[in-house]
Design a protein around this motif. Structure first.
Motif, short mmCIF file in Angstrom:
data_model
loop_
_atom_site.label_atom_id
_atom_site.label_comp_id
_atom_site.label_asym_id
_atom_site.label_seq_id
_atom_site.Cartn_x
_atom_site.Cartn_y
_atom_site.Cartn_z
N PHE A 50 0.83 -1.22 0.00
CA PHE A 50 0.00 0.00 0.00
C PHE A 50 0.86 1.26 0.00
O PHE A 50 0.47 2.30 -0.51
N PHE A 51 2.04 1.17 0.57
CA PHE A 51 2.92 2.34 0.69
C PHE A 51 3.36 2.89 -0.66
O PHE A 51 3.74 4.04 -0.78
N SER A 52 3.31 2.04 -1.71
CA SER A 52 3.80 2.47 -3.03
C SER A 52 2.77 3.28 -3.80
O SER A 52 3.08 3.86 -4.84
N ASP A 53 1.53 3.33 -3.30
CA ASP A 53 0.45 4.04 -3.98
C ASP A 53 0.18 5.35 -3.25
O ASP A 53 -0.35 5.36 -2.14
N GLU A 54 0.53 6.47 -3.87
CA GLU A 54 0.36 7.77 -3.23
C GLU A 54 -1.11 8.08 -2.93
O GLU A 54 -1.41 8.87 -2.04
#
Length: 862
Positions: A437-441
């Protein structure tokens, strides 16, 4: 899913309403950028071209900002109708839906994709410029647009995400803007420059608009539609991210994903068979190329299972944690009594950094059981035990490292950093169902961290009542998240929507006064621009010969402003609003002694109406009457010969006797009566927009600028006119103070000099000021207190700046004052670039630096 027309219409109306201030901001930024480019250009022709472009753009500002929302609504309805048709025909084939989308897509897309061999050069040029505009806008909005596409598709009643049917997509805004530019019938060079310099601010404003719409839809409990996975080779076998829960949450798409975004909630992946490979992560420190592959590329091994030895290792780790005593340090207030009192007494910007990281002991009163680092570590280890795939384990590790990096970000206040540490249990649970989830701004889990961090930039003092009022809802939201079972991102979305709702309420309370002040400043700037042009036109008149400099100063200054004000306030499109222009020839004639002495009756008849009209114009500006006293005193001296002549005629009762005894050569000329010098006859653009005293006070000019008439009183006459002298002294003191530092600044400056705080070089201060843009934060020393303020407006020439601190309190100053404050470290720009993005970069750098040849061996797979 049933359509929700009311929700959709509400979004369209909100987008149209927000379009006006957004376009105004885009045009202001474009004008500012063009002006900078004009000053930097080395070619005269290019400078003229750029100068013409920004002046023409400024002229269109009022009409375009009023027209843009209405034009957008027309386009919105057209595209919404096409989407409604697609939603009513679920049985239609993919080809039919694609055709419907193509029919509703903007002329922008069709033009840029058409063959240029069949259109003329103008169309080709427009297509290229439009394509460039969209290419610059799309990267800025991509992360939040993906989330908006999902939500809009839901309220449109579409079964899957159809990004091309979103009536609010960037192409619609770009097309509408381009149509207005074409309708302006401007030179192609102007249109090209406008599109070039409006692209970046348009992307920024659309990002803000989309974020508000996403929050609006989430508050309405709208669930995002899923992206449809097409059965193409590109999407087969690429199970990325969510482990046993199925779909990936990354923001990167592939050729097999319909809608141009990531796979979200697709059933194909959820039903995939477990992969036969297993990875042994026992006794393995996750920092080698396996982790890098997961962090940077999604991880080709993320779907692999885990060997029994991994679970044995985790079981031992969990047992050791549960039996070990707490090892975290006590909260600062408990470990060092009295320290916080001394710490609080320090200037907010000079307090030493306090260490916060994943192992920090937090306040149990605020964070409950998760205040203890051991409790957080136990949650992390229990989740590692529950993991079934490599991607989940790696996701947990990324969250741990990410939290640790954000917790050490020196830009954030200590309570905010501690809040991110306290939120780790909930973030870890999210990583189990959405490992990347961290990779999706645009992901709600990441946006919660980023928005709280960004909002906290409004404050620079953790002990201030304003910060405490901000922080209380944050702690409540984070504690609630830690108490929930996390199955998807919805709890984070709802928590953020609740916080945003409260923040919006606060912003709306502050915005009314701020908008009034901004409107006054923008009006003053537009008035000054027109006044400068009027002054230039007046300077070309043929009847300026032998006119005293005092009168020309008045004409080129206050009277040009009065004429400009009347024109801007005119609603009937008059040639000479309020008749201020007709006063000019009368005023010029009245101060020429050689003609007025020959026709004294005409002057005497003219004076009352002339003075009445001049006072009317200055009153329209809102000028303090005392400020114009020097001019009217000087004007009276210029009229005195004729007035003396009239009195003498009355005494002698002989009309012919006065002309020979009082010719112009018999009286010495005073300073006010001397003809203007060549320098005085040249009109000059004002350094700053003129503002009335009330506007100066409302805009927060603690040291206000003087008005032009206030500088005209000769010093030798001060003893004669106490009221006028007082006004002149005040104006001159304001002029000196506006270019210096006020008493509170001077006090701190003395303290800093005593502590050998180095000042910045003049060039460095200028560069820092030039780097500031609307929305940037600064620490500003004002009235013996450090405030966190945001730049919300700069004049197009970059000579005036307005900052706003908490509560909507404005602080305005000149360019020279800004540079002086920056140089003396009394105004300090604050870096507010993406907190989570920088933390991820730090994690990546840490992983790369720790990778050694020995550590790069793949874990064993069986």
């Amino acid at each position: 899913m049933a359509s929700q027309p009311d929700v959709l219409q509400s979004c369209l109306q909100a987008a149209a309403a927000a379009a006006r201030p957004a376009l105004e901001k885009c045009m202001e930024d474009a004008v500012a950028g063009l002006q900078v480019a004009e000053t930097q250009s080395m070619k005269a022709v290019e400078r003229d071209e750029i100068g013409t472009a920004w002046r023409e753009l400024l002229k269109n500002k009022s009409s375009w900002s009023a027209q843009y929302p209405a034009n957008l609504l027309v386009h919105f309805k057209t595209h919404a109708a096409a989407a409604a048709q697609a939603a009513r025909s679920p049985e239609a084939s993919q080809e039919q839906l694609t055709a419907a989308a193509a029919a509703s897509s903007s002329a922008f897309a069709s033009l840029t994709q058409a063959s240029f061999s069949l259109v003329d050069d103008k169309d080709v040029s427009q297509a290229i410029e439009s394509s460039r505009l969209l290419q610059q806008v799309l990267p800025a909005v991509d992360h939040v647009l993906a989330e908006l596409n999902k939500l809009i598709s839901t309220v449109q009643g579409l079964p899957n995400v159809r990004a091309e049917l979103n009536p609010l997509r960037p192409e619609v805004f770009a097309q509408t803007l381009r149509e207005m530019i074409e309708a302006a019938n401007t030179a192609p060079a102007n249109a090209s420059l406008w599109l070039k310099y409006m692209a970046e601010p348009l992307g920024r404003e659309l990002t803000r608009l989309y974020e508000r719409l996403v929050n609006q839809l989430e508050l309405a409990n709208v669930q995002g539609a899923s992206y449809r996975v097409l059965p193409t080779p590109a999407s087969v076998g690429r199970a990325r991210g969510r482990g046993g829960n199925g779909s990936s949450g990354s923001g990167t798409g592939s050729g097999g994903v319909e809608g141009g975004g990531a796979i979200a909630g697709s059933g194909e992946e959820a039903g995939a068979k477990p992969a036969p490979e297993y990875a042994d992560l026992s006794n393995y420190e996750i920092r080698d190329e396996l982790f890098q592959d997961f962090l940077f590329h999604g991880g080709s091994n993320a779907h692999h299972g885990l060997t029994p030895s991994y679970y044995e290792t985790v079981e031992e780790e969990l047992a050791a944690l549960q039996s070990a005593p707490d090892s975290g340090s006590a909260p600062l207030a408990e470990s060092r009594p009295g320290y916080l009192s001394d710490y609080e007494d320090m200037p907010a910007v000079d307090r030493p950094q306090r260490l916060v990281d994943e192992r920090s002991q937090l306040s149990p009163k605020v964070w409950g059981s998760y205040a203890k680092p051991r409790e957080r570590a136990i949650v992390r280890t229990q989740l590692k035990k529950e993991a079934r795939q490599v991607g989940q384990v790696l996701g947990l590790e990324v969250v741990r490292k990410l939290v640790n990096q954000v917790a050490q970000d020196p830009r954030l206040l200590v309570p905010v950093r501690e809040a991110i540490v306290a939120l780790e249990p909930s973030l870890l649970r999210l990583a189990m169902v959405d490992p990347r989830f961290f990779s999706d701004e645009g992901h709600a889990g990441r946006r919660v961290m980023e928005r709280v961090a960004q909002r906290s930039f409004k404050y620079n003092d953790e002990f201030s009542p304003e910060f405490l009022a901000f922080f209380e809802p944050v702690t409540r939201a984070f504690n609630e998240l830690n108490g929930l079972t996390i199955e998807d991102a919805q709890p984070f979305a709802m928590a953020l929507a609740t916080l945003e709702y409260g923040w919006d309420e606060q912003d709306q309370l502050e915005s009314e006064n701020r908008n009034n002040v901004l409107q006054a400043l923008r009006f003053a700037e537009e008035r000054q621009t027109q006044a400068d042009q009027i002054a230039f036109e007046l300077s070309t008149r043929a009847d300026l010969d032998k006119v005293p400099g005092l009168v020309l100063d008045f004409l080129f200054g206050p009277w040009a402003l009065a004429m400009a004000h009347a024109r801007l306030a005119d609603t009937r499109n008059q040639v000479d609003p309020m008749g201020f222009g007709s006063v000019v020839p009368d005023l010029l004639w009245s101060v020429k002694r050689e003609v007025t002495l020959k026709r004294p009756a005409k002057l005497i008849e003219m004076i009352p109406s002339l003075l009445g009209k001049l006072h009317e114009g200055l009153a329209l500006l809102g000028q303090d009457p005392r400020e114009s006293e020097p001019f009217f005193e000087g004007l009276m001296k210029l009229h005195r010969p004729v007035l003396k002549l009239r009195r003498l005629k009355s005494q002698r009762d002989a009309e012919e006797s006065g002309l020979t005894s009082l010719d112009s050569g018999s009286m010495p000329l005073e300073a006010e009566e001397l003809p203007a010098t060549p320098e005085q006859r040249r009109a000059k653009a004002a350094a700053h927009p003129w503002l009335a005293r009330d506007d100066l006070d409302a805009a927060g000019f603690e040291d206000t600028l003087p008005t032009a008439p206030g500088e005209l009183m000769p010093l030798e006459e001060e003893h004669e006119k106490p009221a006028a002298v007082q006004a002149v002294k005040a104006a001159r003191a304001a002029l000196a103070a506006a270019e210096e530092i006020d008493s509170s600044h001077a006090e701190l400056l003395a303290e800093q000099q005593a502590c050998a705080v180095p000042a910045l070089a003049q060039g460095d201060a200028e560069r820092l000021l030039m780097s500031l843009r609307s929305g940037h934060w600064v620490d500003l020393y004002s009235r013996r207190r450090w405030l966190r303020a945001q730049l919300i407006w700069a004049s197009t020439k970059g000579t005036l700046f307005m900052f706003v601190s908490h509560g909507g309190q404005p602080h305005s100053m000149t360019k020279r004052s800004c540079e002086r404050l920056i140089r003396e470290r009394l105004l300090r720009p604050v870096d507010n670039q993406g907190v989570v993005a920088q933390a991820l970069d730090a994690v990546a750098s840490e992983v790369a630096s720790q990778t050694t040849p020995a550590a790069q061996a793949e874990p064993e797979t069986a």
